[in-house]
Write a protein that holds these residues in place. Structure first.
Motif, PDB file in Angstrom:
ATOM      1  N   ARG A  45       0.832  -1.206   0.000  1.00 42.96           N
ATOM      2  CA  ARG A  45       0.000   0.000   0.000  1.00 42.96           C
ATOM      3  C   ARG A  45       0.860   1.247   0.000  1.00 42.96           C
ATOM      4  O   ARG A  45       2.062   1.198   0.249  1.00 42.96           O
ATOM      5  CB  ARG A  45      -0.925   0.022   1.206  1.00 42.96           C
ATOM      6  CG  ARG A  45      -0.221   0.165   2.540  1.00 42.96           C
ATOM      7  CD  ARG A  45      -1.225   0.284   3.671  1.00 42.96           C
ATOM      8  NE  ARG A  45      -2.035  -0.919   3.779  1.00 42.96           N
ATOM      9  CZ  ARG A  45      -1.694  -1.986   4.497  1.00 42.96           C
ATOM     10  NH1 ARG A  45      -0.566  -1.992   5.188  1.00 42.96           N
ATOM     11  NH2 ARG A  45      -2.456  -3.044   4.555  1.00 42.96           N
ATOM     12  N   LEU A  71       0.539   1.184  -6.386  1.00 42.35           N
ATOM     13  CA  LEU A  71      -0.202   0.662  -5.240  1.00 42.35           C
ATOM     14  C   LEU A  71      -1.303   1.638  -4.813  1.00 42.35           C
ATOM     15  O   LEU A  71      -1.164   2.846  -4.986  1.00 42.35           O
ATOM     16  CB  LEU A  71       0.761   0.426  -4.065  1.00 42.35           C
ATOM     17  CG  LEU A  71       1.779  -0.702  -4.295  1.00 42.35           C
ATOM     18  CD1 LEU A  71       2.855  -0.680  -3.211  1.00 42.35           C
ATOM     19  CD2 LEU A  71       1.058  -2.060  -4.326  1.00 42.35           C
ATOM     20  N   THR A  74      -4.000   4.007   0.434  1.00 42.56           N
ATOM     21  CA  THR A  74      -5.039   3.570   1.383  1.00 42.56           C
ATOM     22  C   THR A  74      -5.238   4.558   2.517  1.00 42.56           C
ATOM     23  O   THR A  74      -6.251   4.503   3.205  1.00 42.56           O
ATOM     24  CB  THR A  74      -4.664   2.217   2.019  1.00 42.56           C
ATOM     25  OG1 THR A  74      -3.414   2.376   2.713  1.00 42.56           O
ATOM     26  CG2 THR A  74      -4.540   1.130   0.958  1.00 42.56           C
TER      27      THR A  74
END
Ligand SMILES: [Zn+2]
Length: 309
Positions: A45, A71, A74
């Motif tokens: 992430r 990625l 998040t």
């Protein structure tokens, strides 16, 4: 349209890997609204530290980070509630926004106030998307196996300052407790608290400091900031003793070694904060913001505050 500095618009932002998987995103020249952000990649992430003031600048940050990682982002960590660090949170769709408990409250209360302070700036479709995971003192965030300590200090720059400290790499994302080459700004914070926060940050032993504004640096950044803050305290004491106010004190002040720092008009706001503390008022007590912004404009020769965002 605000008059712009004779030096012309600052250069483009720069993403730099300061330690494996840890990046600084620096927006020259670090003056009003031109903040820095961070990117931390690992464990499948990506985490960002702060967004930018405008929609365009926040989307440019997202585009730029996409050149080093695909990625998902998040998580967004906000170092404090100011719009230049939070207005662009919304471009990281679906991300968890983390900040200090007071960051959420202050962001909601301030709303889009910054748009009124800098009316010449095209902020785009920014909106208030405050932290929805909040904490009080400390929270550890794991980027793969790497621990990122989110620590609340202060009140310093505001009452909701958070730094991101990566002990294993000795990398510190300091938020606006640290300006490098720009004038500190205590309108919503504390002078005594800022001095204490700088001591606390130095005692962590960082090798790399990503300031809230200005170029990436090392621990040498702390001492000049302390000298400036002590000067503010002395000027405030002199003004109190002589019976004149912050604006007059700021007009008379000799900034000496700090004269070249950007946004020197912040001095008058800092003197209001110092005076409040001299009078025994609690740190980060709300001051008359509208009046103090007007005094900053006055100290700036009556010109609107220069903002390149
Ligand atoms: Zn700030």
């Amino acid at each position: 349209v605000a008059p712009k500095s004779a030096t012309g618009p600052p250069g483009p932002p720069n993403l730099e890997e300061v330690s494996p998987g840890l990046y600084s995103y620096v927006q020259p020249d670090g003056s009003w609204c031109l903040n820095n952000t961070g990117l931390l990649v690992g464990g499948g992430r990506a985490v960002v530290v702060d967004s930018c003031a405008t929609e365009a600048r926040s989307r440019a940050f997202l585009d730029r980070l996409r050149r080093v990682t695909e990625l998902p982002v998040t998580t967004v960590v906000n170092t404090h509630h100011h719009g230049d660090h939070t207005f662009g949170n919304f471009v990281f769709e679906g991300a968890t926004v983390i900040g200090h408990h007071r960051c959420r409250a202050e962001a909601i209360e301030a709303g889009l106030l910054m748009k009124r302070v800098f009316p010449e700036v095209d902020f785009g479709d920014v909106r208030v998307e405050p932290p929805f995971v909040t904490f009080e003192d400390r929270l550890s965030l794991w980027v793969g196996d790497l621990e990122v300590e989110l620590r609340h200090l202060g009140p310093a720059h505001t009452d909701n300052d958070v730094v991101a400290w990566v002990p294993e790499r000795r990398v510190l994302f300091a938020g606006d407790i640290v300006f490098n080459g720009g004038t500190p700004f205590l309108l919503m914070g504390s002078l005594a608290g800022s001095l204490a926060a700088l001591d606390a940050l130095e005692s962590l032993g960082p090798a790399v400091v990503v300031p809230g504004h200005g170029p990436v640096c090392g621990p040498e950044v702390f001492e000049p900031l302390r000298r400036y803050l002590r000067l503010v305290g002395e000027l405030a004491e002199q003004a109190e003793a002589a019976g004149y106010g912050p604006l007059e004190a700021a007009r008379q002040a000799d900034l000496g070694e700090f004269a070249g720092w950007s946004d020197p008009e912040r001095l008058v706001a800092n003197l209001h904060r110092a005076r409040s503390e001299l009078r025994g008022e609690e740190p980060a007590r709300p001051l008359d913001q509208a009046a103090i912004w007007a005094e900053m404009v006055e100290l700036n020769g009556g010109q609107p505050l220069r903002c390149w965002a």
